[in-house]
Scaffold this active site. Structure first.
Site, PDB file in Angstrom:
ATOM      1  N   ARG A 117       0.844  -1.195   0.000  1.00  0.00           N
ATOM      2  CA  ARG A 117       0.000   0.000   0.000  1.00  0.00           C
ATOM      3  C   ARG A 117       0.880   1.246   0.000  1.00  0.00           C
ATOM      4  O   ARG A 117       2.031   1.204   0.432  1.00  0.00           O
ATOM      5  CB  ARG A 117      -0.912   0.017   1.238  1.00  0.00           C
ATOM      6  CG  ARG A 117      -1.825  -1.199   1.348  1.00  0.00           C
ATOM      7  CD  ARG A 117      -2.589  -1.184   2.670  1.00  0.00           C
ATOM      8  NE  ARG A 117      -3.494  -2.326   2.798  1.00  0.00           N
ATOM      9  CZ  ARG A 117      -3.187  -3.483   3.372  1.00  0.00           C
ATOM     10  NH1 ARG A 117      -1.965  -3.669   3.899  1.00  0.00           N
ATOM     11  NH2 ARG A 117      -4.060  -4.461   3.447  1.00  0.00           N
ATOM     12  N   LYS A 141      -1.695  -2.826   7.981  1.00  0.00           N
ATOM     13  CA  LYS A 141      -2.850  -2.392   8.777  1.00  0.00           C
ATOM     14  C   LYS A 141      -2.862  -3.083  10.131  1.00  0.00           C
ATOM     15  O   LYS A 141      -2.514  -4.253  10.236  1.00  0.00           O
ATOM     16  CB  LYS A 141      -4.143  -2.720   8.021  1.00  0.00           C
ATOM     17  CG  LYS A 141      -4.423  -1.783   6.846  1.00  0.00           C
ATOM     18  CD  LYS A 141      -5.778  -2.080   6.243  1.00  0.00           C
ATOM     19  CE  LYS A 141      -6.134  -1.080   5.152  1.00  0.00           C
ATOM     20  NZ  LYS A 141      -7.454  -1.361   4.567  1.00  0.00           N
ATOM     21  N   HIS A 182      -2.605   3.243  -6.101  1.00  0.00           N
ATOM     22  CA  HIS A 182      -3.149   1.943  -5.696  1.00  0.00           C
ATOM     23  C   HIS A 182      -3.288   0.993  -6.891  1.00  0.00           C
ATOM     24  O   HIS A 182      -3.356  -0.214  -6.726  1.00  0.00           O
ATOM     25  CB  HIS A 182      -4.507   2.145  -5.016  1.00  0.00           C
ATOM     26  CG  HIS A 182      -4.760   1.175  -3.894  1.00  0.00           C
ATOM     27  ND1 HIS A 182      -3.973   1.121  -2.759  1.00  0.00           N
ATOM     28  CD2 HIS A 182      -5.692   0.198  -3.731  1.00  0.00           C
ATOM     29  CE1 HIS A 182      -4.415   0.182  -1.957  1.00  0.00           C
ATOM     30  NE2 HIS A 182      -5.450  -0.410  -2.528  1.00  0.00           N
ATOM     31  N   ARG A 197      -0.681  -1.618  -7.003  1.00  0.00           N
ATOM     32  CA  ARG A 197      -1.005  -2.759  -6.124  1.00  0.00           C
ATOM     33  C   ARG A 197      -1.985  -3.705  -6.830  1.00  0.00           C
ATOM     34  O   ARG A 197      -1.819  -4.925  -6.793  1.00  0.00           O
ATOM     35  CB  ARG A 197      -1.602  -2.220  -4.818  1.00  0.00           C
ATOM     36  CG  ARG A 197      -2.022  -3.284  -3.789  1.00  0.00           C
ATOM     37  CD  ARG A 197      -2.329  -2.567  -2.486  1.00  0.00           C
ATOM     38  NE  ARG A 197      -3.106  -3.352  -1.547  1.00  0.00           N
ATOM     39  CZ  ARG A 197      -2.599  -4.230  -0.669  1.00  0.00           C
ATOM     40  NH1 ARG A 197      -1.298  -4.459  -0.644  1.00  0.00           N
ATOM     41  NH2 ARG A 197      -3.384  -4.871   0.173  1.00  0.00           N
ATOM     42  N   HIS A 229      -3.710  -9.123   3.145  1.00  0.00           N
ATOM     43  CA  HIS A 229      -5.150  -9.190   3.401  1.00  0.00           C
ATOM     44  C   HIS A 229      -5.416 -10.155   4.555  1.00  0.00           C
ATOM     45  O   HIS A 229      -4.817 -11.225   4.617  1.00  0.00           O
ATOM     46  CB  HIS A 229      -5.896  -9.693   2.160  1.00  0.00           C
ATOM     47  CG  HIS A 229      -6.040  -8.659   1.088  1.00  0.00           C
ATOM     48  ND1 HIS A 229      -6.312  -8.967  -0.226  1.00  0.00           N
ATOM     49  CD2 HIS A 229      -5.958  -7.305   1.133  1.00  0.00           C
ATOM     50  CE1 HIS A 229      -6.382  -7.858  -0.938  1.00  0.00           C
ATOM     51  NE2 HIS A 229      -6.172  -6.836  -0.133  1.00  0.00           N
ATOM     52  N   TYR A 285      -9.670  -9.981  -7.374  1.00  0.00           N
ATOM     53  CA  TYR A 285      -8.708 -10.019  -8.480  1.00  0.00           C
ATOM     54  C   TYR A 285      -8.925 -11.213  -9.401  1.00  0.00           C
ATOM     55  O   TYR A 285      -8.488 -11.193 -10.548  1.00  0.00           O
ATOM     56  CB  TYR A 285      -7.276 -10.020  -7.931  1.00  0.00           C
ATOM     57  CG  TYR A 285      -6.951  -8.755  -7.177  1.00  0.00           C
ATOM     58  CD1 TYR A 285      -6.775  -7.550  -7.849  1.00  0.00           C
ATOM     59  CD2 TYR A 285      -6.862  -8.742  -5.790  1.00  0.00           C
ATOM     60  CE1 TYR A 285      -6.512  -6.380  -7.164  1.00  0.00           C
ATOM     61  CE2 TYR A 285      -6.600  -7.580  -5.095  1.00  0.00           C
ATOM     62  CZ  TYR A 285      -6.421  -6.399  -5.786  1.00  0.00           C
ATOM     63  OH  TYR A 285      -6.171  -5.238  -5.111  1.00  0.00           O
TER      64      TYR A 285
END
Length: 298
Positions: free
Chosen positions: A149, A173, A244, A247, A270, A279
């Site tokens: 990210r 995150k 982004h 990514r 994730h 995706y």
């Protein structure tokens, strides 16, 4: 029962200390719950324990009437539902009126990505004869090599890079760390930038961050967005893009070339495979285009 503002403060502390949520996520929760408190005031509902399932459904209807996007409605309902779940866990309440309220189904929007040929044009357009150009090339190579990210990229420190193993320690995150590999293109671009461009840009500044701006201070996420806009303008592409997309391209190209979903999930950081599955829709579209273009009876 404690005042609702006190309960909200305690909930925010729970998100910070126990859940390790980012400040941005916490602010979103706080705003969503304060919006719900405003609804309670409008409906003359004094206590959180007085909210019924019917009230929760009225709130959902009100959000639709106020023309919020489905994604925003889903987030707002989820925030309040999570708040009530916390109150249940702490034995402050014994029912969650939002447990039975379904969030609106989101329209599945496929992520934008670059085709490999488009990325090639973008990489070749970077002038590496200047310190800033060397940084930009390293920035592009690292983001495409790792799929990290923008915020993760801005936070990379020199000590996070292991050149002997070609991996970068990324802080994602919720402060979750993961190791992400990078290839020889990124290796070469990083080596040039760190030993030349970065030294010239940083001058007399002392800090551990990898990417720096023209003043030698750490590059921010906003700075990365600005650099991308400049690069796209220079490359002469008509595509409206954002960082982004690199990514998205990373994930799409890996899957197109045979990588398995679980591996891509881990590389992207994730927490669940469902976030990565979007995706696969992109790769299916890609396969359909190839099929239609090349099959004689398509």
């Amino acid at each position: 029962m404690k005042d609702r503002s006190v309960l909200l403060t305690e909930f925010i502390e729970y998100l910070q200390l126990e859940k390790n949520f980012s400040q941005h996520t916490i602010e979103s929760y706080k705003k969503d719950i304060l919006d719900f408190f405003m609804f309670m005031d409008e409906q003359i509902i004094v206590k959180l324990s007085d909210v019924t399932i019917q009230d929760a459904r009225i709130y959902l209807t009100k959000l639709f009437e106020n023309h919020y996007a489905r994604k925003s409605i889903s987030r707002k309902i989820s925030s309040v539902r999570t708040f009530y779940k916390y109150l249940l866990r702490e034995s402050i309440l014994d029912t969650n009126p939002f447990a039975q309220v379904s969030s609106p189904k989101l329209e599945k929007k496929l992520p934008d990505f670059f085709y490999e040929e488009e990325l090639d044009v973008l990489f070749k357009s970077v002038d590496t004869s200047t310190p800033a150009g060397q940084r930009n090339k390293a920035l592009l190579e690292v983001m495409y090599a790792t799929g990290i990210r923008v915020s993760e990229c801005a936070n990379i420190k020199l000590t996070d890079i292991d050149f002997s193993s070609s991996v970068i320690l990324v802080s994602g995150k919720g402060k979750k760390e993961r190791y992400v590999p990078f290839g020889h293109y990124a290796h070469e671009a990083l080596h040039t930038y760190i030993n030349n461009g970065r030294k010239e840009l940083i001058k007399d500044k002392v800090h551990p961050y990898l990417f720096v701006n023209q003043k030698g201070t750490p590059l921010t996420t906003r700075g990365i967005h600005y650099i991308f806009n400049q690069l796209i303008e220079k490359a002469g592409t008509n595509k409206r893009i954002h960082p982004h997309m690199i990514r998205h391209s990373f994930a799409t190209h890996l899957l197109n070339n045979g990588a398995d979903l679980r591996t891509v999930q881990e590389l992207l950081g994730h927490s669940s495979v469902s976030a990565t599955q979007v995706y696969t829709h992109v790769t299916k579209d890609h396969l359909k285009k190839i099929y239609k273009a090349h099959h004689p009876r398509a």
